[in-house]
Design a protein around this motif. Sequence first.
Motif, PDB file in Angstrom:
ATOM      1  N   PRO A  74      49.300 -15.728  30.153  1.00  0.00           N
ATOM      2  CA  PRO A  74      49.236 -14.260  30.086  1.00  0.00           C
ATOM      3  C   PRO A  74      49.125 -13.710  28.669  1.00  0.00           C
ATOM      4  O   PRO A  74      48.590 -12.624  28.478  1.00  0.00           O
ATOM      5  CB  PRO A  74      50.555 -13.812  30.739  1.00  0.00           C
ATOM      6  N   THR A  75      49.609 -14.446  27.666  1.00  0.00           N
ATOM      7  CA  THR A  75      49.557 -13.986  26.274  1.00  0.00           C
ATOM      8  C   THR A  75      48.275 -14.410  25.554  1.00  0.00           C
ATOM      9  O   THR A  75      48.086 -14.082  24.386  1.00  0.00           O
ATOM     10  CB  THR A  75      50.764 -14.540  25.496  1.00  0.00           C
ATOM     11  N   ALA A  76      47.386 -15.124  26.227  1.00  0.00           N
ATOM     12  CA  ALA A  76      46.170 -15.664  25.599  1.00  0.00           C
ATOM     13  C   ALA A  76      45.107 -14.601  25.399  1.00  0.00           C
ATOM     14  O   ALA A  76      44.930 -13.701  26.221  1.00  0.00           O
ATOM     15  CB  ALA A  76      45.594 -16.789  26.450  1.00  0.00           C
ATOM     16  N   THR A  77      44.382 -14.742  24.272  1.00  0.00           N
ATOM     17  CA  THR A  77      43.175 -13.967  24.005  1.00  0.00           C
ATOM     18  C   THR A  77      42.123 -14.953  23.543  1.00  0.00           C
ATOM     19  O   THR A  77      42.303 -15.629  22.526  1.00  0.00           O
ATOM     20  CB  THR A  77      43.406 -12.914  22.903  1.00  0.00           C
ATOM     21  N   VAL A  78      41.034 -15.059  24.296  1.00  0.00           N
ATOM     22  CA  VAL A  78      39.978 -16.026  23.971  1.00  0.00           C
ATOM     23  C   VAL A  78      38.640 -15.317  23.935  1.00  0.00           C
ATOM     24  O   VAL A  78      38.265 -14.624  24.886  1.00  0.00           O
ATOM     25  CB  VAL A  78      39.938 -17.193  24.991  1.00  0.00           C
ATOM     26  N   ASN A  79      37.916 -15.504  22.820  1.00  0.00           N
ATOM     27  CA  ASN A  79      36.541 -15.033  22.668  1.00  0.00           C
ATOM     28  C   ASN A  79      35.682 -16.265  22.449  1.00  0.00           C
ATOM     29  O   ASN A  79      35.682 -16.837  21.363  1.00  0.00           O
ATOM     30  CB  ASN A  79      36.412 -14.090  21.476  1.00  0.00           C
ATOM     31  N   GLY A  80      34.982 -16.702  23.485  1.00  0.00           N
ATOM     32  CA  GLY A  80      34.149 -17.896  23.368  1.00  0.00           C
ATOM     33  C   GLY A  80      33.907 -18.497  24.732  1.00  0.00           C
ATOM     34  O   GLY A  80      34.294 -17.949  25.759  1.00  0.00           O
ATOM     35  N   SER A  81      33.287 -19.663  24.743  1.00  0.00           N
ATOM     36  CA  SER A  81      32.945 -20.301  26.007  1.00  0.00           C
ATOM     37  C   SER A  81      33.996 -21.336  26.396  1.00  0.00           C
ATOM     38  O   SER A  81      34.641 -21.948  25.548  1.00  0.00           O
ATOM     39  CB  SER A  81      31.568 -20.962  25.912  1.00  0.00           C
ATOM     40  N   LEU A  82      34.152 -21.492  27.717  1.00  0.00           N
ATOM     41  CA  LEU A  82      35.062 -22.480  28.283  1.00  0.00           C
ATOM     42  C   LEU A  82      34.265 -23.435  29.148  1.00  0.00           C
ATOM     43  O   LEU A  82      33.476 -22.991  29.990  1.00  0.00           O
ATOM     44  CB  LEU A  82      36.131 -21.816  29.150  1.00  0.00           C
ATOM     45  N   SER A  83      34.470 -24.738  28.964  1.00  0.00           N
ATOM     46  CA  SER A  83      33.826 -25.749  29.805  1.00  0.00           C
ATOM     47  C   SER A  83      34.885 -26.757  30.225  1.00  0.00           C
ATOM     48  O   SER A  83      35.470 -27.430  29.376  1.00  0.00           O
ATOM     49  CB  SER A  83      32.720 -26.490  29.056  1.00  0.00           C
TER      50      SER A  83
END
Length: 122
Positions: A74-83
Amino acid sequence: MTTIGPSAVFNGELTTTEDLVVQGGFEGYLQVRDATLTIEPSASVKADIRAPRVFVHGHVEGSIVASERIELAPTATVNGSLSANRVVITDGARFNGRIDMDQRTIAAKVAQYKAAQAGTRA
């Protein structure tokens, strides 16, 4: 287990076979082999990441490729791709990017990465 502490700032390329916990800053390239990467809420990571299992509680800018699982808390912030084969985005997590769960694409990315690593060791 290895920890990059909350006051530490790392710039460069890091490869490890141990579980890794990032609490501080990291910028560059990060590879964890046969272990788990945990990015704590206090962490700020600007990197391309490769690991079997990645648990994000902090901030990440860059691509994350996992052979098994990526989990955004819940505290995560991700800008990018996930594979990854499994991607979990918990309610409250912030994500901006692309998700790829295609087995062939993931296998190809892991194979390319392993080939590149074998080439650098030669």
